[in-house]
Design an enzyme around this catalytic site. Structure first.
Site, PDB file in Angstrom:
ATOM      1  N   ASP A  70      12.724 -30.064 -12.087  1.00 31.31           N
ATOM      2  CA  ASP A  70      11.961 -28.838 -11.884  1.00 31.31           C
ATOM      3  C   ASP A  70      12.323 -28.274 -10.518  1.00 31.31           C
ATOM      4  OD1 ASP A  70      10.519 -30.342 -10.051  1.00 31.31           O
ATOM      5  OD2 ASP A  70       8.832 -30.669 -11.383  1.00 31.31           O
TER       6      ASP A  70
ATOM      7  N   ASP B 282       7.193 -32.874 -21.002  1.00 30.65           N
ATOM      8  CA  ASP B 282       7.102 -33.877 -19.939  1.00 30.65           C
ATOM      9  C   ASP B 282       5.658 -33.951 -19.482  1.00 30.65           C
ATOM     10  OD1 ASP B 282       6.705 -32.884 -16.835  1.00 30.65           O
ATOM     11  OD2 ASP B 282       7.390 -31.276 -18.146  1.00 30.65           O
TER      12      ASP B 282
END
Length: 386
Positions: free
Chosen positions: A99, A275
């Site tokens: 990310d 996730d």
């Protein structure tokens, strides 16, 4: 059907089948193939808490998630660059998604200042001033050699007014363009780049965000700004309409979600990738996911329980230890309790998504959903209406 996502990207996506909105797919990335729907264990600091790399392989994880923000601050890019990238540094030879650091930066609250150029904040480690921008985020993720790079965006808080959410998403769109330009044109990075859809709980703003990202063009699209404190009904409402509007030929990623039931419901609505820290965090608190629901192992009723944690599970923990032993470890505060629990919980999530993939291949997805809820003693939620 087979699609080449972008001539500049080394990622390929193939949709292998579908049941209703639920999709069975395959991602080909620089470090391997990922079958979807997929759950990605979270390795924030370059490690999945309580797991050796061989443990992650044994639970059959296909791809893990790393955190740009935390790895940038510690150990820093120089150390990772000396190792030739994150894969070699952590000894993981399969795909990694990172990310961008946006969520962590914006969760700092008063410790950060947002400007058009980027975000200035105080390091939570030593208090030093740090600047992070779309360009810097892309440069960090190139050094990490992430198979999937996420754009740098502002995560819209919950709750947010329509005006606040629109202002936030428009800043994110301007940053998204800068991310793509820097990723492709300046860095010549051929790894996949995903856009992130924001807009809060407002359908018109989600549409505005998605359409803006489509104009820029990305290899995949993520749904951001969910699992940030909103009621589950609000999340499902967004999932009822948003995935169906996303490109059919590109992977769809729901960030930070979540509970097993949330994953099943999101798959029913067309999401491919997930996730969440829940399986690892819950394991450290003695909460274990099983076929029939949840086991809170600290309950005294397990003191003499000689059954495995989940008789349906094939993980190392379930094949070797009893609930009574796990209860004993928890009561003693032993490190092994969280290690064995993490192995089990992450294997549970892999078995869940494997079961979904198998059911989609065999044309039995509706039966899978019914069985999933029935075993938990829950009613099956209504299917999304096309």
């Amino acid at each position: 059907m087979f699609f080449r996502l972008d001539l500049e990207s080394c990622m390929k996506f193939e949709k292998l089948g579908q049941s209703g909105r639920a999709r069975r797919g395959r991602l080909t990335l620089a470090h391997g193939v990922v079958e979807t729907p997929v759950f990605m264990p979270v390795g924030t600091y370059g490690t999945v808490k309580g797991m050796l790399p061989r443990d992650i392989e044994e639970i059959q994880a296909q791809i893990i998630l790393g955190n740009t923000f935390h790895l940038y601050l510690r150990p820093g890019l120089e150390v990772i660059k000396e190792h030739g990238g994150l894969h070699e540094f952590i000894k993981w030879d399969k795909p990694i998604l990172t990310d961008s650091g946006g969520f962590q930066v914006f969760s700092l609250g008063a410790m950060r200042k947002i400007k058009e150029e980027g975000v200035t904040f105080r390091s939570p480690i030593d208090g030093s001033k740090v600047f992070l921008s779309p360009e810097i985020s892309m440069e960090i993720q190139q050094v990490l050699n992430s198979d999937i790079v996420m754009i740098f965006d502002e995560c819209t808080p919950y709750p947010a007014t329509h005006e606040e959410a629109q202002k936030s998403l428009q800043l994110s769109l301007r940053w998204a363009k800068r991310c793509k330009t820097h990723h492709h044109e300046q860095l010549n990075n051929t790894n996949a780049l995903f856009g992130i859809i924001q807009g809060g709980m407002y359908e018109d703003l989600r549409d505005e965000s998605l359409n803006g990202l489509l104009e820029i063009g990305f290899d995949g699209y993520a749904i951001g700004g969910l699992s940030v404190g909103e009621p589950k009904e609000e999340m499902i409402k967004v999932l009822d309409y948003l995935p169906a509007k996303m490109p059919e030929d590109k992977p769809r990623y729901l960030m930070g979600v979540g509970k097993p039931e949330d994953i099943v419901e999101a798959v029913r609505r067309g999401v491919d990738m997930f996730d969440c820290v829940m399986p690892t965090r819950n394991a450290r608190n003695g909460h274990y996911f099983v076929t029939d629901g949840l086991v809170r192992i600290r309950n005294s009723k397990y003191r003499h329980d000689q059954s495995p944690l989940d008789p349906h599970c094939d993980c190392y923990t379930c094949k070797n230890f009893t609930r009574a032993y796990l209860y004993h470890l928890e009561k003693c505060g032993e490190m092994l309790a969280s290690m064995l629990g993490t192995i089990h919980n992450l294997r549970y999530y892999q078995r869940l998504t494997q079961g979904i993939r198998d059911a989609l291949e065999q044309g039995t997805f509706d039966e899978f959903v019914t069985d999933f809820y029935t075993r938990r003693g829950l009613d099956v939620p209504p299917a999304p209406v096309d």
